[in-house]
Design an enzyme around this catalytic site. Sequence first.
Site, PDB file in Angstrom:
ATOM      1  N   GLY A  25      -0.545   1.927   9.113  1.00  0.00           N
ATOM      2  CA  GLY A  25       1.075   1.004  10.008  1.00  0.00           C
ATOM      3  C   GLY A  25       0.816  -0.650   9.519  1.00  0.00           C
ATOM      4  CB  THR A  26       3.615  -2.694   9.436  1.00  0.00           C
ATOM      5  OG1 THR A  26       4.129  -2.687  10.386  1.00  0.00           O
ATOM      6  CG2 THR A  26       3.995  -2.601   8.216  1.00  0.00           C
ATOM      7  CB  ALA A  61      21.205  -8.198 -48.494  1.00  0.00           C
ATOM      8  CE1 TYR A  72       9.368  -5.036 -39.168  1.00  0.00           C
ATOM      9  CE2 TYR A  72       8.268  -4.474 -41.102  1.00  0.00           C
ATOM     10  CZ  TYR A  72       7.954  -4.950 -39.761  1.00  0.00           C
ATOM     11  OH  TYR A  72       6.763  -5.421 -39.423  1.00  0.00           O
ATOM     12  CB  ALA A 110      -0.515   0.290   1.677  1.00  0.00           C
ATOM     13  NE  ARG A 114      14.753   7.225   1.202  1.00  0.00           N
ATOM     14  CZ  ARG A 114      15.220   6.414   1.895  1.00  0.00           C
ATOM     15  NH1 ARG A 114      14.416   5.932   2.553  1.00  0.00           N
ATOM     16  NH2 ARG A 114      16.064   6.247   1.385  1.00  0.00           N
ATOM     17  CG  ASN A 174      10.794  -7.241  11.773  1.00  0.00           C
ATOM     18  OD1 ASN A 174      10.621  -7.965  12.024  1.00  0.00           O
ATOM     19  ND2 ASN A 174      10.324  -6.018  11.535  1.00  0.00           N
TER      20      ASN A 174
END
Length: 451
Positions: A80-81, A362, A348, A10, A15, A169
């Site tokens: 929060g987690t 070619a 191509y 989430a 940063r 952790n």
Amino acid sequence: MATALILLAAGKGTRMQSDLPKVLHEIGNAPLLHHAMQSAAAISPTRSVVVTGHGAEAVKAAAQIYDPEVDVVLQTEQLGTAHAVEQARTALAGFEGDAIVLFGDTPFIQPETLEAMLEARTKYAVVVLGFEAADPARYGRLVTQGDTLERIVEYNEASDEERAITLCNSGVIAADCNVLFELLSEVGNDNAAGEYYLTDIPELAHKRGLTAGVVRCDEAETLGINSRAELAQAEGIFQTQMRRKAMEDGVALQAPETVQFSADTVLGRDSVIEPNVVFAPGVTVETGARIRAFSHLEGCHVARGAVVGPYARLRPGTELSEDVKIGNFVELKNATLAEGAKVNHLSYIGDAQIGASSNIGAGTITCNYDGVLKHQTEIGARVFVGSNTMLVAPVKLGDDAMTASGSVITRDVPATDLAVARARQENKSGFAVKLFEKLKAIKAKRQKDGS
Ligand code: UD1
Ligand code: CA
């Protein structure tokens, strides 16, 4: 035993300085989210729940590409987690088995590590993945007695003594699913950050007389991505891993550090990859094929014994059969080449099928696009397409046909026919010398006039 994966994704990733949600930034051309899901795939979760927030729609779509069965839940505010895991409660109601929580921005957790955690669950009610940090910085610290985990203390809350602990952790945690959600109900936000910390779980477990333990892994596995610099560092680590694995699997990399892989690149044993080759997503190369220097491949399959490049570009939908030869400055797109076909120089070939042992001269171009629609070119077996042929699609060339070089082919060529589609040559006797004299006279007059 059944296992449920809860993947936290989430976060915004401030940063990263990006409009893209953090977990959609890529390494090996695959989003971080897929790498995390891939780590978890090793433990074959019976249920997977991805917790989205920032860029929820885009993250959901990416999660469903990896696993159409995935449950996606929304965390409207990032509190929060623990609060993030809480969002999976309804989706996992009635689930019997273990739950394992992973972060979507942590791409290098190894399958064996997750297996070790599930195994440790036979000893502990709650298992946390920890690592010895070279620089523990702001990680949560694991307060232990042997392998027993007493509690996790977040850096902000930690005393100086706790900050001296180097066992940190990773964020990965495993517990019985029902136990996890019972403990989650007790997590509060009375801390420095005012967040619901998942790291409160071990201590809450102890209060109920349950055990908690630590499984350790290498710090490299826990690398989380928070900035562009870390993303680039992770890309480097990932490429090194892919190169090492390819060589372990019997691939010859002549200059490994110059070859770029995608997460899904598959190279067969005894294939040879020359320097500076780029594998964009969706490439498989079979045994014994050779990819020569400076080639770029994407969404294509190269069969045994085929040779590609140098300087070839294989775009999506290219299918090369055994012993096909693709030479320099050849671009292929949505093209199927049967066994032994050759396109050796400057061509191509798009939206085309080329039969076995045909040779494309070619400078040949399939004129597949009329400005609005794309059209097919079908070339049979053993066809010889002369140099500088324009194949104006839709067009078919039958088996054993031939085109004269410089032809503009606008109509089908029946099998065994030679098509000549260019202006007839005329030689004007002595005209070259006369023309030279005339031109020299013009130049002399201009010089005399001072112009
Ligand atoms: C967390 C751990 C810390 C650990 C570190 C390892 C907590 C409280 N702390 O800290 O002990 O050392 O990871 O990297 O768990 N997320 C959500 N919703 C939220 C908050 C976070 O989905 O409301 C997701 C983030 O997108 C991220 C992951 O959870 O993928 C971790 O969150 P983050 O804020 O980076 O945790 P840390 O402060 O790094
Ligand atoms: Ca983090």
